[in-house]
Design an enzyme around this catalytic site. Structure first.
Site, PDB file in Angstrom:
ATOM      1  N   ASN A   9       0.868  -1.177   0.000  1.00 38.06           N
ATOM      2  CA  ASN A   9       0.000   0.000   0.000  1.00 38.06           C
ATOM      3  C   ASN A   9       0.908   1.232   0.000  1.00 38.06           C
ATOM      4  OD1 ASN A   9      -1.842   2.018   0.437  1.00 38.06           O
ATOM      5  ND2 ASN A   9      -2.405   1.381   2.511  1.00 38.06           N
ATOM      6  N   TRP A  10       1.066   1.821  -1.182  1.00 35.56           N
ATOM      7  CA  TRP A  10       2.004   2.942  -1.294  1.00 35.56           C
ATOM      8  C   TRP A  10       1.431   4.236  -0.706  1.00 35.56           C
ATOM      9  CZ3 TRP A  10       4.200   2.451  -7.009  1.00 35.56           C
ATOM     10  CH2 TRP A  10       5.041   1.344  -7.079  1.00 35.56           C
ATOM     11  N   LYS A  11       0.130   4.243  -0.419  1.00 32.71           N
ATOM     12  CA  LYS A  11      -0.520   5.461   0.106  1.00 32.71           C
ATOM     13  C   LYS A  11      -0.213   6.650  -0.811  1.00 32.71           C
ATOM     14  CE  LYS A  11      -0.399   3.386   4.651  1.00 32.71           C
ATOM     15  NZ  LYS A  11      -0.376   3.551   6.096  1.00 32.71           N
ATOM     16  N   HIS A  97      -9.745   1.432   4.687  1.00 31.37           N
ATOM     17  CA  HIS A  97      -8.498   1.652   5.428  1.00 31.37           C
ATOM     18  C   HIS A  97      -8.766   2.627   6.579  1.00 31.37           C
ATOM     19  CE1 HIS A  97      -4.443   2.858   6.407  1.00 31.37           C
ATOM     20  NE2 HIS A  97      -4.032   1.751   5.807  1.00 31.37           N
ATOM     21  N   GLU A  99      -7.185   5.064   7.638  1.00 34.27           N
ATOM     22  CA  GLU A  99      -6.957   6.479   7.291  1.00 34.27           C
ATOM     23  C   GLU A  99      -8.173   7.063   6.585  1.00 34.27           C
ATOM     24  OE1 GLU A  99      -3.241   5.771   5.278  1.00 34.27           O
ATOM     25  OE2 GLU A  99      -2.319   5.256   7.204  1.00 34.27           O
ATOM     26  N   GLU A 169      -5.818  -4.527  10.611  1.00 37.98           N
ATOM     27  CA  GLU A 169      -4.774  -3.532  10.812  1.00 37.98           C
ATOM     28  C   GLU A 169      -5.071  -2.722  12.069  1.00 37.98           C
ATOM     29  OE1 GLU A 169      -2.715  -2.478   6.847  1.00 37.98           O
ATOM     30  OE2 GLU A 169      -4.469  -1.212   7.023  1.00 37.98           O
ATOM     31  N   GLY A 175       2.096   2.526  10.790  1.00 36.72           N
ATOM     32  CA  GLY A 175       3.071   3.616  10.643  1.00 36.72           C
ATOM     33  C   GLY A 175       3.767   3.999  11.938  1.00 36.72           C
ATOM     34  N   SER A 215       3.006  -1.854  10.497  1.00 30.62           N
ATOM     35  CA  SER A 215       4.451  -1.920  10.745  1.00 30.62           C
ATOM     36  C   SER A 215       5.076  -3.278  10.414  1.00 30.62           C
ATOM     37  CB  SER A 215       4.773  -1.501  12.181  1.00 30.62           C
ATOM     38  OG  SER A 215       4.373  -0.154  12.404  1.00 30.62           O
ATOM     39  N   GLY A 236       2.633  -0.974   4.404  1.00 26.26           N
ATOM     40  CA  GLY A 236       2.714   0.439   4.047  1.00 26.26           C
ATOM     41  C   GLY A 236       4.161   0.878   3.875  1.00 26.26           C
TER      42      GLY A 236
HETATM   43  P1  PGA Z   1       2.499   0.506   7.743  1.00 34.26           P
HETATM   44  O1  PGA Z   1       1.055   0.722   7.053  1.00 34.26           O
HETATM   45  O2  PGA Z   1       3.052  -0.778   7.195  1.00 34.26           O
HETATM   46  O3  PGA Z   1       3.302   1.705   7.307  1.00 34.26           O
HETATM   47  O4  PGA Z   1       2.275   0.449   9.193  1.00 34.26           O
HETATM   48  C1  PGA Z   1       0.210  -0.359   6.827  1.00 34.26           C
HETATM   49  C2  PGA Z   1      -1.078   0.109   6.212  1.00 34.26           C
HETATM   50  O5  PGA Z   1      -1.553   1.204   6.574  1.00 34.26           O
HETATM   51  O6  PGA Z   1      -1.667  -0.567   5.364  1.00 34.26           O
END
Ligand code: PGA
Length: 253
Positions: A9-11, A97, A99, A169, A175, A215, A236
């Site tokens: 997931n490159w966001k 997600h 976010e 998640e 993150g 993470s 991510g």
């Molecule tokens: P992260 O993000 O690996 O940077 O914790 C995971 C995600 O939000 O899918």
């Protein structure tokens, strides 16, 4: 045997040139055995899907979007429909997600509609769920995640649910560098599978892929993947470095 998946997931990161470079590095580093052990997905920002599709050619890497509209089409300035995603070669879309839930206030009902649009266009869905640390500290995390599942998925029929991949998640692990322990991940994944079994039956629940996200990196992936109910990862930060991401894919063996 249920499908294993490692998804990037490159966001909202990378320029086009950086995206092309990262994608070709990942593609070049993976061999057929690795893409056979797990489906490898990349979810870039929308605007790069077409270019990455062209770059990937007949590579085994599969493209995913990070979101889609809950509407089929029309006057929704700035939105991207599931049909558009399918037409540029995406096979999956990430929905729900944390976010999106947090910053864009996406509701259970809205996510359900996004899922419907995705499935109507033959996209598979990676449906994200997970609790905050406040909820876990109150020991309400299992019920909270069950409500997320029931709230957006449980009107799907037996056939439709088979096109859903769940990504657990925990918000406190995203993150933050603070990953869930393999025990915490396994416990929740088992609860999710049991809950889905209550609704859809054992045979279907046993075949659903449940990813862990939060993470994940090259050092903790193997331990997480060793858990019986962890079928892969949604990655991510660590997916923005080709070598690190490929090491996570390799940890799947
Ligand atoms: P992260 O993000 O690996 O940077 O914790 C995971 C995600 O939000 O899918």
């Amino acid at each position: 045997m249920r499908k294993k998946i490692v998804a990037a997931n490159w966001k909202m990161n990378l320029t086009l040139q950086e995206a092309l470079t990262l994608c070709s590095e990942v593609s070049n580093m993976l061999n057929d055995e690795q893409t056979h052990q797990a489906e490898v997905l990349i979810a870039p920002p929308f605007v790069y899907l077409q270019s990455l599709k062209n770059l990937l050619g007949d590579s085994k890497i599969i493209l995913s979007a990070q979101n889609c509209s809950e509407h089929a089409k029309g006057a929704y300035t700035g939105e991207i429909s599931a049909a558009m995603l399918a037409s540029v070669g995406a096979k999956y879309v990430i929905i729900g997600h944390s976010e999106r839930r947090l910053y864009y206030l996406e509701t259970h009902r809205q996510l359900e509609e996004k899922i419907n649009r995705a499935l109507e266009n033959d996209l598979k869905v990676i449906f994200c769920c997970g609790e905050t640390s406040e909820i876990r500290n109150k020991n309400e995390h299992i019920v909270f995640v069950q409500n997320q599942l029931a709230g957006s998925l449980f009107r799907l029929n037996q056939e439709a649910i088979q096109n859903i991949v769940i990504a657990y998640e925990p918000v406190w692990a995203i993150g933050t560098g603070k990953t869930a322990t393999s025990q915490q991940a396994q416990e929740m994944h088992r609860e999710i599978r049991n809950y889905l079994a209550q609704k859809y039956g054992d045979a279907i629940a046993k075949n659903l892929t449940i990813l862990y996200g939060g993470s994940v990196n090259a050092s903790n992936a193997a331990e997480l993947f060793a858990c019986p109910d962890v079928d892969g990862a949604l990655v991510g930060g660590a997916s923005l470095k080709s070598r690190e991401f490929v090491e996570i894919v390799k940890a799947m063996k």
